[in-house]
Design a protein around this motif. Structure first.
Motif, short mmCIF file in Angstrom:
data_model
loop_
_atom_site.label_atom_id
_atom_site.label_comp_id
_atom_site.label_asym_id
_atom_site.label_seq_id
_atom_site.Cartn_x
_atom_site.Cartn_y
_atom_site.Cartn_z
N PRO A 298 0.85 -1.20 0.00
CA PRO A 298 0.00 0.00 0.00
C PRO A 298 0.88 1.23 0.00
O PRO A 298 2.01 1.18 -0.45
CB PRO A 298 -0.72 -0.15 1.33
CG PRO A 298 0.34 -0.75 2.23
CD PRO A 298 1.21 -1.61 1.35
N HIS A 300 3.42 2.98 1.68
CA HIS A 300 4.28 2.43 2.72
C HIS A 300 4.44 3.40 3.89
O HIS A 300 5.12 3.11 4.86
CB HIS A 300 5.62 2.02 2.14
CG HIS A 300 5.50 0.73 1.36
ND1 HIS A 300 5.07 -0.43 1.93
CD2 HIS A 300 5.70 0.45 0.06
CE1 HIS A 300 5.04 -1.39 1.02
NE2 HIS A 300 5.39 -0.87 -0.13
N VAL A 302 1.64 4.55 5.35
CA VAL A 302 0.36 4.52 6.07
C VAL A 302 0.06 3.11 6.56
O VAL A 302 -0.18 2.20 5.76
CB VAL A 302 -0.79 4.99 5.16
CG1 VAL A 302 -2.12 4.89 5.90
CG2 VAL A 302 -0.56 6.42 4.71
N TYR A 303 0.10 2.93 7.85
CA TYR A 303 -0.25 1.65 8.42
C TYR A 303 -1.29 1.78 9.53
O TYR A 303 -1.54 0.85 10.26
CB TYR A 303 1.00 0.92 8.94
CG TYR A 303 1.78 0.30 7.80
CD1 TYR A 303 1.35 -0.91 7.23
CD2 TYR A 303 2.90 0.91 7.28
CE1 TYR A 303 2.05 -1.47 6.17
CE2 TYR A 303 3.60 0.35 6.23
CZ TYR A 303 3.17 -0.84 5.68
OH TYR A 303 3.84 -1.41 4.64
N SER A 304 -1.86 2.95 9.66
CA SER A 304 -2.87 3.14 10.70
C SER A 304 -3.73 4.32 10.32
O SER A 304 -3.39 5.09 9.41
CB SER A 304 -2.19 3.42 12.05
OG SER A 304 -1.55 4.68 11.98
N ILE A 305 -4.83 4.47 11.02
CA ILE A 305 -5.69 5.61 10.77
C ILE A 305 -4.97 6.92 11.12
O ILE A 305 -5.18 7.94 10.48
CB ILE A 305 -7.01 5.45 11.57
CG1 ILE A 305 -7.82 4.27 10.98
CG2 ILE A 305 -7.84 6.72 11.55
CD1 ILE A 305 -8.23 4.42 9.53
N HIS A 308 -2.94 7.78 8.26
CA HIS A 308 -3.86 8.23 7.22
C HIS A 308 -4.25 9.69 7.46
O HIS A 308 -4.29 10.52 6.56
CB HIS A 308 -5.09 7.31 7.21
CG HIS A 308 -6.25 7.80 6.44
ND1 HIS A 308 -6.14 8.18 5.12
CD2 HIS A 308 -7.54 7.98 6.79
CE1 HIS A 308 -7.34 8.58 4.69
NE2 HIS A 308 -8.20 8.48 5.70
N ILE B 141 -5.38 -0.11 4.88
CA ILE B 141 -4.91 0.92 5.80
C ILE B 141 -4.52 0.38 7.17
O ILE B 141 -3.37 0.48 7.57
CB ILE B 141 -5.95 2.05 6.00
CG1 ILE B 141 -6.33 2.67 4.64
CG2 ILE B 141 -5.39 3.15 6.91
CD1 ILE B 141 -7.32 3.82 4.74
N VAL B 142 -5.48 -0.21 7.86
CA VAL B 142 -5.25 -0.51 9.27
C VAL B 142 -4.59 -1.86 9.52
O VAL B 142 -4.35 -2.22 10.66
CB VAL B 142 -6.57 -0.43 10.06
CG1 VAL B 142 -7.02 1.01 10.15
CG2 VAL B 142 -7.64 -1.27 9.40
N ARG B 143 -4.35 -2.62 8.50
CA ARG B 143 -3.69 -3.90 8.72
C ARG B 143 -2.35 -3.88 8.01
O ARG B 143 -2.23 -3.31 6.93
CB ARG B 143 -4.50 -5.04 8.10
CG ARG B 143 -5.69 -5.47 8.90
CD ARG B 143 -6.39 -6.52 8.05
NE ARG B 143 -7.71 -6.83 8.57
CZ ARG B 143 -7.96 -7.80 9.44
NH1 ARG B 143 -6.98 -8.52 9.92
NH2 ARG B 143 -9.19 -8.04 9.83
N PRO B 144 -1.37 -4.55 8.54
CA PRO B 144 -0.11 -4.64 7.81
C PRO B 144 -0.28 -5.45 6.54
O PRO B 144 -1.08 -6.40 6.51
CB PRO B 144 0.83 -5.35 8.79
CG PRO B 144 -0.05 -5.99 9.79
CD PRO B 144 -1.33 -5.23 9.83
N THR B 145 0.40 -5.06 5.51
CA THR B 145 0.29 -5.77 4.23
C THR B 145 1.66 -6.29 3.84
O THR B 145 2.63 -6.10 4.54
CB THR B 145 -0.16 -4.81 3.14
OG1 THR B 145 0.76 -3.74 3.11
CG2 THR B 145 -1.55 -4.31 3.40
N ASP B 147 3.99 -6.42 0.35
CA ASP B 147 4.08 -6.03 -1.05
C ASP B 147 4.84 -7.12 -1.80
O ASP B 147 5.99 -6.98 -2.17
CB ASP B 147 4.80 -4.68 -1.14
CG ASP B 147 4.66 -4.06 -2.51
OD1 ASP B 147 4.07 -4.69 -3.39
OD2 ASP B 147 5.16 -2.95 -2.70
#
Lengths: 510, 463
Positions: A298, A300, A302-305, A308, B141-145, B147
């Motif tokens: 995603p 990289h 942004v991993y939380s609100i 965001h 957004i709120v979960r680790p992904t 790539d």
């Protein structure tokens, strides 16, 4: 003042665009319709067929002796036998024959049936509701929108006049001092990047947005200069690849969209395959010509609100009048994501369902990842309502919205409006062959960067086809609202009581 | 850190003319000889290349396979004499489960090693039976992904085969048991035994060599191994009929035996001879297999192959359930008893395309075994002529070994990349963690009940 930009060295385009419907004939000699009318050599050129056909299948221009080859895509088919204007029976020489067009059934698929494609073409040509011999309300996918129907009351409303029905959509529901932007129809155009799509088609999309006081979106390929005259109706997209994102492209937009994910390939970044990365595209994206550009997934950063929110704050700071939209896909916890998007300060949460999309995507992702939009809309609507914030955010649905009936059903399920993509391409005579991504790109000149192929369409033609389709859609939407007895499209939001599903026991038909 | 695992793919064009979907045909005799023929304008140059194709014998002069279906020629013909039809040969390909689309897609992957990519959204039905009523989840957004695509972040597709201890007992800082043998293979896919009817010419050799090249296992009949196939080495998984155990020698690290009520006694005999050899028990899944799988696991089974029919259904006279449902039952029963990790489950039957690998693992498999897709990679059309004892219309037995191996390797490369796409989207960094992970998946009936069921009441029977 009207600014002109050059489309090609010889053509000047007026940037003022009218929403007036004008015929926009197909680009191809032989438009494909459901039926085929053949006129053989026994024709006496008597003109009988020309005089009786109300659908203008038979045409003899002034000064011609012979009628033109039948425009059989307009033919209503065997139902015409029962009427008094059936040309095959009326022809004194027996020179006409009617058959089913074998190419018709080979078009499209069960989501975009041949009927949906042909009816979209008809709307783009005429600006009118499609003819009755085409099924233009639903596809044949066997679920979701294709099984949902409206419960229209038996009686017509007494005091409601069609001309009083509002189709406006308010995009800013927060009282945060930013502009209360309204658009005239409850949908806008989805992001298609410069690189994926012919600049002429992109300009057509921008111009219809201007004509109908709506929006279109740059997609993630940067902001071509030729779109600047339409800047009030162009959304600047900030996607994970950050291609062409600059301070000035943020500053000129009334609406800025963060693309976290896209329905075509949820969980994956954008794909621009090397063949379409021409020198112009590469320059815009600050990339190397001919390389495939795979955007990360995603963001990289942004991993939380909270991350965001930081993102949104950045844009809000750069452009103090911009509205902010977050485009997300439809995971199982999409409802929670929607609330998070609200908390971070966005004006719009845009959920993009898994079956739609226009761009290149792995087939496995298109079919399998994330849920269809029909499920996501209602779950977001409900969760936002339960959290008490539903009236402070605009919920936009996309990904599989093919017709204005889909738009209306999405709104009844709980969205405020919709974003459309493929429908606009089909209006430009896309036949959904799916060969958009490689080689020279779209063989029909719509989604291509090939210098020869992009000559297949003109800006004016693209604009008019879209203007016509928007007009037809709005008329049909007003008709739906009228029959439901509603005076505005916003009154339809969340009215699931007006819907039924043919596979459920509440259905009164099917 | 060991080198990243990678499957090397190269173009491996088909030997035989493949069956295409769409064809352009003249359907009226009305050509005006305008000499302006639209065929020359084909964007893809198929008609232009005709002379070259004939002269230089490049590829196949086949408009049907090559036609991309853009309709440009049909729509531009001066007199409208062209139309497009669906090739009836295409519609006859395969069956209801192995649809023409699945066969074509596997052919493409075997030829190119690439993931099938296209534009303009999904065109298939909303949902369908079996695996078609599951959607994998993705992270937002709120979960680790992860790539994973293009190797930007490593995703591991290795799996272990064997029994894992639930605990490690120590005494005075010394481990008091010897952990049972465990084998690691780099992808969660092994190759099922090639059915008798395909055991001709080079077919089995291609399968065996492809398994060795990508580092996985292939199952083969131990008593009567096909010509040129050795029972020795690290990549063969010999299948012994109960009475043949011990009669044929093999150095394979794992062997497979068929299920019977006292199969564990046989397993014990094999283990007594060689404790480091893994034993897999092949079980034909029937409607109440869950209890028996639990019993076998409790009593010492380390690897169980659950075999469904070629369409992924339980073996039952009528109404056999699909892997999707039957496997979840078995997995859940093991989890409930707290013994799931003791056993490795291999699922065989009905794994027709890449997405099925991920979905079977979500339903509870550790890994899968594939059968017919291997034949499809070798250009098989599933026409069934061989079942009837007829000559293979594509002469599959004569396939060049190098080409055959490459086509299977290509298909596996493409399948693995698609698995990476799904895992990346789910934010899962190794396939071991996907097993039974229904939280990263959405089932049709659950979504329907939560959305339309809540709004519209009961779903109609049979809908």
């Amino acid at each position: 003042m009207s600014i002109t930009v050059s489309a090609s060295p010889t053509v000047q385009i007026d940037t003022e665009v009218s929403r007036e419907v004008k015929p926009a004939r197909p680009r191809y000699r032989n438009e494909i319709g459901k039926y085929s009318i053949h006129r053989d050599s026994h024709c006496l050129a008597c003109g009988k067929c020309v005089s009786i056909c109300p659908d203008e299948v038979h045409i003899r221009p002034e000064g011609y002796r012979q009628p033109l080859r039948p425009l059989d895509y307009r033919c209503i088919g065997f139902d015409c036998e029962k009427t008094d204007h059936y040309c095959v029976a009326a022809c004194p020489a027996g020179a006409l024959s009617l058959s089913v067009n074998p190419a018709f059934e080979t078009m499209g698929d069960c989501r975009w049936t041949p009927d949906l494609i042909a009816s979209t073409w008809a709307m783009a040509e005429t600006g009118k509701r499609p003819p009755a011999h085409l099924e233009f309300e639903t596809g044949a996918s066997g679920g979701g929108f294709d099984k949902l129907r409206f419960r229209f009351p038996e009686t017509r409303p007494k005091d409601l006049r069609r001309e009083d029905i509002s189709t406006e959509l308010l995009l800013n529901r927060r009282n945060d001092g930013r502009p209360k932007v309204k658009i005239d129809v409850p949908w806008y155009g989805g992001g298609m990047s410069f690189g994926s799509t012919n600049i002429r088609a992109l300009l057509g999309k921008a111009r219809v947005a201007k004509a109908w006081n709506s929006f279109t979106c740059t997609g993630e390929g940067g902001y071509p200069e030729r779109m600047i005259p339409y800047a009030d109706h162009v959304i600047t997209q900030v996607a994970t690849g950050l291609f062409g994102v600059r301070e000035e492209t943020i500053a000129r937009a009334r609406l800025v969209e963060f693309k976290y994910a896209q329905g075509a390939k949820p969980g994956l970044g954008g794909h621009l395959l090397g063949d379409k990365n021409t020198p112009e595209v590469a320059a815009m994206r600050e990339a190397v010509v001919g390389t495939s550009l795979f955007s990360p997934f995603p963001f990289h950063s942004v991993y939380s609100i909270e991350d965001h929110k930081k993102h949104l704050d950045w844009i809000a700071h750069v452009n103090p009048r911009a509205l902010l939209s977050a485009k997300v896909s439809t995971p199982g916890d999409v409802d929670m994501v929607a609330v998070g998007v609200y908390c971070a300060g966005a004006h719009i949460v845009h959920i993009d369902g898994s079956y739609g999309g226009t761009g290149a995507a792995p087939n496995i992702a298109k079919k399998n990842i994330a849920m269809p939009i029909e499920y996501a809309i209602n779950s977001c609507h409900r969760f936002l309502s339960d959290e008490g914030v539903r009236d402070e955010i605009t919920l936009i649905a996309s990904g599989g919205i093919r017709t204005v009936y889909d738009v209306a059903k999405a709104i009844a399920l709980g969205a405020d409006g919709a974003v459309i993509g493929t429908a606009e391409l089909v209006a430009l005579e896309c036949i959904r062959c799916g060969c958009c991504e490689s080689g020279r790109g779209c063989p029909r000149g719509i989604c291509t960067t090939d210098n020869e192929l992009l000559e297949l369409v003109s800006i004016e033609w693209c604009t008019q086809r879209l203007v016509n389709m928007y007009h037809a859609w709005r008329e049909m939407l007003v008709d739906i609202l009228y029959r439901l007895g509603l005076d505005s499209v916003s009154a339809l939001r969340g009215r699931t009581d007006l819907l039924m599903h043919l596979d459920y026991e509440n259905a009164t038909e099917g | 850190m060991p080198a990243k695992y990678h499957i090397h793919t190269h173009s491996a064009p088909p030997r035989q003319r493949p069956v295409g979907k769409l064809g352009i045909v003249d359907w009226r005799e009305d050509c005006s000889n305008c000499h302006n023929c639209v065929k020359r304008d084909c964007v893809y140059g198929f008609y232009r290349d005709e002379a070259k194709t004939l002269r230089e014998e490049i590829g196949f002069l086949d408009y049907i396979y090559q036609c991309k279906g853009c309709l440009t020629c049909v729509q531009n013909c001066t007199k409208g004499v062209l139309t497009r039809v669906v090739n009836p040969e295409y519609e006859r390909l395969g069956d209801k489960y192995y649809t023409p689309e699945i066969i074509m897609s596997n052919w493409y992957q075997a030829e190119t090693g690439s993931i099938p990519v296209s534009g303009s959204g999904y065109g298939g039905p909303f949902s369908g039976p079996g695996f078609d009523s599951m959607w994998t989840d993705m992270s937002e957004i709120v979960r680790p992904t992860r790539d994973g695509i293009h190797g930007r972040e490593y995703i591991n597709t290795s799996v272990d085969i064997g029994r894992k201890l639930l605990e490690l007992p120590f005494k005075e800082n010394q481990l008091t048991v010897t952990p049972p043998p465990l084998m690691e293979i780099p992808i969660p896919i092994i190759f099922e035994g090639v059915p008798q009817r395909f055991q001709r010419g080079n077919v089995v050799k291609c399968v065996a060599k492809a398994a060795a090249e990508i580092g996985t296992l292939f199952i083969t009949d131990a008593n009567n191994p096909p010509a040129g196939v050795s029972l020795d080495g690290g990549y063969v998984l010999p299948f012994f009929a109960s009475e043949d155990v011990g009669k044929v020698q093999t150095t394979a690290p794992m062997i497979m035996i068929p299920y019977s009520e006292d199969v564990l006694a046989l397993q014990a005999r094999i283990k007594a001879e060689n404790p480091n050899r893994l034993v897999a028990i092949r079980v034909d899944v029937v409607p109440d297999s869950a209890q028996e799988v639990c019993r076998l696991t409790r009593e010492g089974a380390e690897v169980i192959e659950l075999v469904f029919d070629p369409h992924g259904r339980e073996h039952a006279a009528t109404g056999g359930r699909h892997v999707r449902d039957a496997l979840r039952d078995i997995h859940k029963a093991l989890v409930k008893e707290g013994i799931r990790d003791l056993v490795t489950l291999i699922v065989s039957g009905g794994i027709a395309q890449a997405e099925h690998v991920a979905k079977a693992i979500i339903c509870g498999a550790d890994l899968v075994a594939i059968d017919l897709p291997l034949m499809i990679a070798l250009e098989c059309r599933l026409c069934g002529e061989c079942v009837r004892g007829e000559r293979c219309p594509i002469d599959m037995p004569d396939i060049d070994e190098k080409l055959g191996v490459q086509r299977i390797v290509n298909m596996m490369g493409a399948w693995r990349n698609q698995l990476l796409e799904l895992l990346g989207a789910m934010g899962i960094r190794e396939v071991r963690r996907l097993r039974g992970e229904v939280g990263r998946c959405m089932f049709f009936e659950d979504l329907e009940a939560a959305t339309f069921g809540r709004l519209f009441g009961k779903r109609k029977v049979g809908a």
